[in-house]
Design a protein around this motif. Structure first.
Motif, PDB file in Angstrom:
ATOM      1  N   UNK A 129       0.845  -1.201   0.000  1.00  0.00           N
ATOM      2  CA  UNK A 129       0.000   0.000   0.000  1.00  0.00           C
ATOM      3  C   UNK A 129       0.882   1.255   0.000  1.00  0.00           C
ATOM      4  N   UNK A 130       1.854   1.293   0.913  1.00  0.00           N
ATOM      5  CA  UNK A 130       2.718   2.476   1.008  1.00  0.00           C
ATOM      6  C   UNK A 130       3.559   2.642  -0.262  1.00  0.00           C
ATOM      7  N   UNK A 131       3.928   1.542  -0.845  1.00  0.00           N
ATOM      8  CA  UNK A 131       4.668   1.604  -2.110  1.00  0.00           C
ATOM      9  C   UNK A 131       3.805   2.259  -3.192  1.00  0.00           C
ATOM     10  N   UNK A 132       2.526   1.942  -3.184  1.00  0.00           N
ATOM     11  CA  UNK A 132       1.606   2.556  -4.161  1.00  0.00           C
ATOM     12  C   UNK A 132       1.417   4.043  -3.893  1.00  0.00           C
ATOM     13  N   UNK A 133       1.472   4.451  -2.618  1.00  0.00           N
ATOM     14  CA  UNK A 133       1.376   5.890  -2.300  1.00  0.00           C
ATOM     15  C   UNK A 133       2.529   6.635  -2.946  1.00  0.00           C
ATOM     16  N   UNK A 134       3.737   6.124  -2.755  1.00  0.00           N
ATOM     17  CA  UNK A 134       4.912   6.811  -3.313  1.00  0.00           C
ATOM     18  C   UNK A 134       4.910   6.761  -4.845  1.00  0.00           C
ATOM     19  N   UNK A 135       4.342   5.683  -5.393  1.00  0.00           N
ATOM     20  CA  UNK A 135       4.295   5.545  -6.852  1.00  0.00           C
ATOM     21  C   UNK A 135       3.256   6.496  -7.468  1.00  0.00           C
ATOM     22  N   UNK A 136       2.104   6.639  -6.825  1.00  0.00           N
ATOM     23  CA  UNK A 136       1.024   7.446  -7.389  1.00  0.00           C
ATOM     24  C   UNK A 136       1.175   8.941  -7.099  1.00  0.00           C
ATOM     25  N   UNK A 137       1.930   9.277  -6.045  1.00  0.00           N
ATOM     26  CA  UNK A 137       2.134  10.700  -5.722  1.00  0.00           C
ATOM     27  C   UNK A 137       3.631  10.979  -5.561  1.00  0.00           C
TER      28      UNK A 137
END
Length: 470
Positions: free
Chosen positions: A427-435
């Motif tokens: 989930x946190x990896x997706x946060x950094x990827x999307x923003x």
């Protein structure tokens, strides 16, 4: 009006605002964070109001059964003193035959209240039938957009049956081939008709499932004099987990563990033309369960009200063969023939019950209706026709899309625990990827901690680990 793909998607925010009457900007805190509870409170309804809405259209108040024969069988195959009691909430008793009626009932009420002439939902699951059933009862037009076929124009029997069920309730069904066009056609249809978007992921829909968790806690207390020790929830897009857990909390069942369960279809891509008809199950599997847990806002609304990692205490995987075996077991021992997808969490319950003492209580929170297309024989025949081998044996040898191995006895049912830590890390990896350009502030850390059921310090530690790993 320009209807090419990119032009329609560029109008997404405006189409969504008009089709739901929710201004999501009101809840936005930053590109990452939003006020989740404010959204649920302002756009949803109080629990007693939801019960009133649902009872108007033959939803809620479903029975809870203690599966005494199944529990006895589990105890005969457990160590002395082990074999927890298993309860099952029969959600097939709702109007269209699944818990999705709870979700649809509040959405369709909202559409009627706001003066929409009709409703639209994009779904290949039970939700389509639920929306169609509720729309029929409230006198609204209904369009269901479904992914039905692969490029050979071959459709799974379960999805085809769901299309017929929607049509029986008077809905128009737009049948499509698998691919990325589903969302495009949903937006175009919403814009053309001016209908309400009965999305699976609105605050109305998720609030509708809260009555399930609330009823479950009250019913178990009435029968057993205590709260369930754990509630098993079949997990796909996260709404089932979120709504049930919120309902349990509202009933005061604070110590009850909420455990998600999905069929392990690892290696199969849900948008793949080749894999589409090799998965046998249309919902409740890892093709939805993991992506929606690790990035909930991948949906057709700006902010998804289904946030499973806020509520999950554990996550288990089972195989297709184990679920088919459990489906037959439920029919033979308890006289309940229910659809295989709804038996996913029951399969994990059997495995877990063997490891818990006899005074513990496991509640399985849903069943679903069954019919010709959902029947295991139809699904297994279809699997064979699509090159999947079906045999008896040890389900540990199951290979998604290649081989379905049906257990030879109950002792071979063994749910596998999936790492919650890994889900939260993704989930946190997706946060950094999307923003990538957003510098996280304290308000973001607070939101992430709530969304992941973690301490803020632990969130920061994981994010630092991500930086180290790149």
């Amino acid at each position: 009006m320009d209807n090419n793909y990119s032009a329609v998607l560029s109008r997404k925010s405006e189409i969504m605002r008009k089709s739901m009457g929710i201004d999501y900007n009101e809840f936005t805190i930053s590109p990452v964070a939003f006020d989740y509870e404010k959204m649920m409170e302002k756009a949803g309804y109080p629990l007693d109001e939801i019960f009133r809405i649902q009872r108007e259209t033959k939803v809620a108040d479903t029975p809870l059964f203690e599966l005494k024969n199944l529990t006895s069988m589990v105890r005969r195959n457990s160590n002395k003193g082990y074999g927890a009691r298993i309860f099952l909430k029969d959600e097939a008793a709702n109007a269209s035959g699944s818990f999705k009626d709870r979700r649809a009932s509040v959405s369709i009420f909202e559409a009627q209240k706001k003066g929409y002439q009709g409703v639209i939902a994009a779904t290949s699951g039970n939700y389509g039938a639920a929306v169609a059933s509720q729309a029929a009862q409230r006198g609204l037009k209904c369009i269901i957009v479904q992914e039905v076929y692969d490029s050979r124009k071959t459709g799974q029997p379960e999805i085809l049956e769901k299309a017929r069920k929607c049509e029986a309730y008077g809905a128009e069904v737009l049948q499509m081939s698998v691919g990325p066009e589903l969302f495009y056609y949903l937006l175009m249809t919403l814009e053309d008709t001016g209908f309400f978007n009965a999305s699976l992921y609105t605050p109305f829909g998720i609030a509708g499932v809260e009555t399930l968790g609330f009823e479950l806690a009250e019913q178990v207390r009435k029968i057993a004099g205590q709260d369930p020790d754990c509630v098993m929830v079949t997990h796909a897009g996260g709404g089932n987990v979120t709504g049930t857990a919120r309902g349990l909390q509202k009933a005061g069942a604070d110590k009850t563990k909420v455990l998600g369960v999905s069929v392990d279809l690892s290696g199969l891509h849900m948008a793949s033309d080749r894999d589409f008809n090799r998965k046998s199950f249309t919902t409740g599997h890892t093709g939805f369960g993991i992506p929606f847990a690790t990035w909930p806002d991948r949906v057709d609304v700006p902010r998804n009200a289904a946030r499973p990692l806020r509520y999950l205490d554990g996550y288990y995987l089972v195989t297709q063969g184990e679920v088919f075996y459990t489906t037959q077991l439920l029919a033979l021992l308890e006289g309940l023939e229910r659809g295989p997808a709804g038996n996913t969490s029951l399969t994990a319950a059997i495995s877990l019950a063997r490891k818990l003492p006899q005074d513990k209580i496991i509640a399985v929170q849903e069943t679903e209706y069954t019919g010709a297309g959902k029947h295991p024989f139809a699904q297994l025949t279809f699997a064979r026709e699509n090159g999947v081998t079906v045999r008896r044996g040890n389900p540990i040898e199951n290979k998604p899309g290649i081989e379905i191995v049906i257990p030879e006895n109950i002792n071979q049912i063994e749910a596998t625990e999936y790492s919650m830590d890994e889900l939260k890390y993704s989930y946190l990896k997706n946060v950094t990827k999307n923003f990538p350009d957003h510098k996280l502030a304290e308000k973001d850390f607070e939101f992430l901690a709530q969304d992941l059921k973690m301490e803020i310090a632990a969130v920061k530690e994981k994010l630092n680990l991500l930086k180290v790993k790149g």
